[in-house]
Design a protein around this motif. Structure first.
Motif, short mmCIF file in Angstrom:
data_model
loop_
_atom_site.label_atom_id
_atom_site.label_comp_id
_atom_site.label_asym_id
_atom_site.label_seq_id
_atom_site.Cartn_x
_atom_site.Cartn_y
_atom_site.Cartn_z
N GLN A 194 107.10 -45.54 51.65
CA GLN A 194 107.78 -46.73 51.21
C GLN A 194 108.97 -46.92 52.48
O GLN A 194 109.73 -47.86 52.60
CB GLN A 194 108.62 -46.72 49.85
CG GLN A 194 107.53 -46.34 48.59
CD GLN A 194 106.35 -47.23 48.84
OE1 GLN A 194 106.77 -48.52 49.00
NE2 GLN A 194 105.05 -47.02 48.70
N GLY A 195 109.10 -45.82 53.08
CA GLY A 195 110.16 -45.93 54.10
C GLY A 195 110.26 -44.79 55.22
O GLY A 195 109.79 -43.77 54.88
N LEU A 246 113.43 -48.23 58.48
CA LEU A 246 112.34 -49.21 58.15
C LEU A 246 111.77 -49.01 56.90
O LEU A 246 111.54 -47.70 56.46
CB LEU A 246 111.08 -48.51 59.29
CG LEU A 246 109.66 -49.14 59.18
CD1 LEU A 246 109.60 -50.38 59.67
CD2 LEU A 246 108.99 -48.18 60.20
N PHE A 247 111.45 -50.02 56.15
CA PHE A 247 111.09 -49.79 54.93
C PHE A 247 110.23 -50.96 54.41
O PHE A 247 110.18 -52.01 55.09
CB PHE A 247 112.45 -49.69 54.05
CG PHE A 247 113.25 -50.73 53.89
CD1 PHE A 247 113.18 -51.92 53.03
CD2 PHE A 247 114.27 -50.74 55.07
CE1 PHE A 247 114.21 -52.84 53.03
CE2 PHE A 247 114.98 -51.84 55.21
CZ PHE A 247 115.00 -52.76 54.11
N ARG A 283 109.59 -54.15 51.93
CA ARG A 283 110.68 -55.01 51.56
C ARG A 283 110.81 -54.95 50.03
O ARG A 283 111.94 -55.14 49.63
CB ARG A 283 110.15 -56.45 51.98
CG ARG A 283 111.01 -57.53 51.62
CD ARG A 283 110.46 -59.07 51.93
NE ARG A 283 109.01 -59.40 51.88
CZ ARG A 283 108.52 -59.65 50.56
NH1 ARG A 283 109.56 -59.93 49.53
NH2 ARG A 283 107.40 -59.67 50.49
N THR A 284 109.64 -54.87 49.28
CA THR A 284 109.38 -54.84 47.89
C THR A 284 110.17 -53.30 47.10
O THR A 284 110.48 -53.31 46.14
CB THR A 284 108.25 -55.05 47.07
OG1 THR A 284 107.30 -53.87 47.83
CG2 THR A 284 107.89 -56.29 47.67
N THR A 285 110.58 -52.33 48.10
CA THR A 285 110.97 -51.17 47.61
C THR A 285 112.45 -50.85 47.79
O THR A 285 113.07 -49.94 47.53
CB THR A 285 110.15 -50.07 47.95
OG1 THR A 285 110.17 -49.98 49.32
CG2 THR A 285 108.70 -50.38 47.08
N GLY A 286 113.22 -51.71 48.66
CA GLY A 286 114.23 -51.45 49.37
C GLY A 286 115.52 -52.66 49.26
O GLY A 286 114.98 -53.49 49.04
N ARG A 287 116.44 -52.09 48.99
CA ARG A 287 117.71 -53.00 49.23
C ARG A 287 119.05 -52.28 49.91
O ARG A 287 119.13 -50.97 49.64
CB ARG A 287 118.03 -53.62 47.54
CG ARG A 287 118.50 -52.33 46.76
CD ARG A 287 119.09 -53.23 45.50
NE ARG A 287 120.37 -53.77 45.69
CZ ARG A 287 120.63 -55.19 45.69
NH1 ARG A 287 119.49 -55.77 45.75
NH2 ARG A 287 121.90 -55.54 46.02
N PHE A 288 120.01 -52.92 50.00
CA PHE A 288 121.11 -52.47 50.58
C PHE A 288 122.01 -52.48 49.65
O PHE A 288 122.42 -53.22 48.65
CB PHE A 288 121.83 -53.40 51.73
CG PHE A 288 121.06 -53.43 52.97
CD1 PHE A 288 121.40 -52.49 54.07
CD2 PHE A 288 119.91 -54.50 53.25
CE1 PHE A 288 120.62 -52.62 55.26
CE2 PHE A 288 119.15 -54.39 54.31
CZ PHE A 288 119.43 -53.63 55.40
N SER A 289 122.86 -51.24 49.84
CA SER A 289 123.87 -50.94 48.79
C SER A 289 125.34 -52.27 49.12
O SER A 289 125.21 -52.80 50.18
CB SER A 289 124.83 -49.63 49.11
OG SER A 289 125.42 -49.69 50.43
N ASP A 290 126.10 -52.13 48.11
CA ASP A 290 127.07 -53.17 48.15
C ASP A 290 128.12 -52.79 49.01
O ASP A 290 129.19 -53.75 49.01
CB ASP A 290 127.61 -53.56 46.71
CG ASP A 290 126.53 -54.17 46.07
OD1 ASP A 290 125.62 -54.90 46.57
OD2 ASP A 290 126.35 -54.26 44.63
N VAL A 331 115.83 -47.03 48.89
CA VAL A 331 114.39 -47.14 48.90
C VAL A 331 113.83 -46.50 47.69
O VAL A 331 114.18 -45.27 47.66
CB VAL A 331 113.78 -46.86 50.05
CG1 VAL A 331 112.22 -46.72 50.00
CG2 VAL A 331 114.17 -47.74 51.26
N THR A 332 113.04 -47.11 46.93
CA THR A 332 112.28 -46.12 45.69
C THR A 332 110.89 -45.82 46.27
O THR A 332 109.93 -46.53 46.88
CB THR A 332 112.22 -47.07 44.60
OG1 THR A 332 113.48 -47.59 44.00
CG2 THR A 332 111.46 -46.48 43.46
N GLY A 333 110.69 -44.56 46.30
CA GLY A 333 109.36 -44.05 47.00
C GLY A 333 109.47 -42.99 47.97
O GLY A 333 110.66 -42.53 48.13
N ILE A 334 108.42 -42.48 48.47
CA ILE A 334 108.46 -41.55 49.29
C ILE A 334 109.07 -42.00 50.93
O ILE A 334 108.47 -43.16 51.06
CB ILE A 334 106.73 -40.97 49.56
CG1 ILE A 334 106.47 -40.60 48.42
CG2 ILE A 334 106.78 -40.05 50.63
CD1 ILE A 334 104.89 -40.07 48.26
#
Length: 249
Positions: free
Chosen positions: A101-102, A129-130, A132-139, A148-151
């Motif tokens: 996932q990333g 590199l990740f 799109r559906t499993t990652g987001r930026f912190s605030d 990122v959620t996943g391996i």
């Protein structure tokens, strides 16, 4: 397919090098926060997806850019970074892995003309590199990170990072990032005083120069340790100032 996202503000000296290194991507998205130089015009030479916005902080701004991406994979770059041909090929191969996932990528940074191999600056793995559906930026308004959620795996070829071109840029960034860092600590309820700020600066110098062996990078290693110490000292000094200002209101 790959989306590249970049945020900018007065990056005319860097942005062409950055965007030229990723012109092979399927789309490039740039969010500019009101540059007063010709950054926006330069970006438009590489992509028609250039947007001018306000400035909510690093994390929220990069999340805005991410939300405009449409392809499966996203590569987040800073304007003073670039991708080598070897890393391009490695990224293209990595995106074929269906169970990952990333990817964390090593970053080779230069300080006033010297690529730094010590002082905590190498290999400096960053998750860029990740999917799109499993990652987001912190605030976080500064020192944001990608969640990122996943391996997650690591690549071998580095991002090339022109961190500081000269001493004027060092001083500017020390001032900017110490202010942002102080505000972040203040919002978290942290406090400081003058002895605490002095101790933080001293410890940052010792850790950078001796423990993380910046002395092996010669004169630039010493300069790095000093500027790191200044950044830490002023961050905690400004935190003290924020509390005094808030108390007197």
């Amino acid at each position: 397919m790959l989306s590249v996202i970049v945020i900018t503000h007065n990056e005319a000296q860097n942005i062409e090098r950055c965007l030229n290194s990723v012109r092979w991507a399927d789309e490039i998205i740039v969010l500019d926060s009101g540059s007063t130089d010709n950054t926006v015009d330069l970006c438009k030479r590489f992509t028609d997806q250039v947007f001018v916005t306000d400035w909510p902080g690093f994390g929220p701004q990069k999340q805005r850019a991410l939300e405009k991406a449409k392809y499966d994979w996203v590569l987040s770059l800073d304007a003073d970074e670039e991708i080598s041909a070897a890393l391009q090929q490695e990224i293209q191969d990595a995106m074929l892995k269906t169970d990952i996932q990333g990817f964390e990528i090593p970053r080779l940074s230069s300080y006033c003309g010297r690529q730094m191999k010590h002082g905590g600056w190498w290999p400096d793995y960053v998750l860029r590199l990740f999917r799109r559906t499993t990652g987001r930026f912190s605030d976080d308004v500064v020192h944001e990170h990608i969640e990122v959620t996943g391996i997650i795996e690591r690549l071998q070829n580095p991002i090339l990072h022109e961190a500081y071109v000269n001493n004027d840029e060092v001083l500017h960034k020390v001032n900017t990032y110490s202010s942002l860092g102080a505000r972040k600590l203040f919002q978290r309820g942290k406090s400081s005083n003058l002895p605490h700020a002095l101790l933080k600066g001293w410890w940052t110098f010792m850790r950078t120069y001796f423990i993380k062996a910046a002395f092996l990078d010669g004169a630039e290693g010493l300069m790095l340790a000093i500027s790191n110490a200044e950044g830490s000292y002023y961050k905690y000094l400004k935190l003290r100032e924020l509390h005094l200002t808030n108390k007197n209101k």
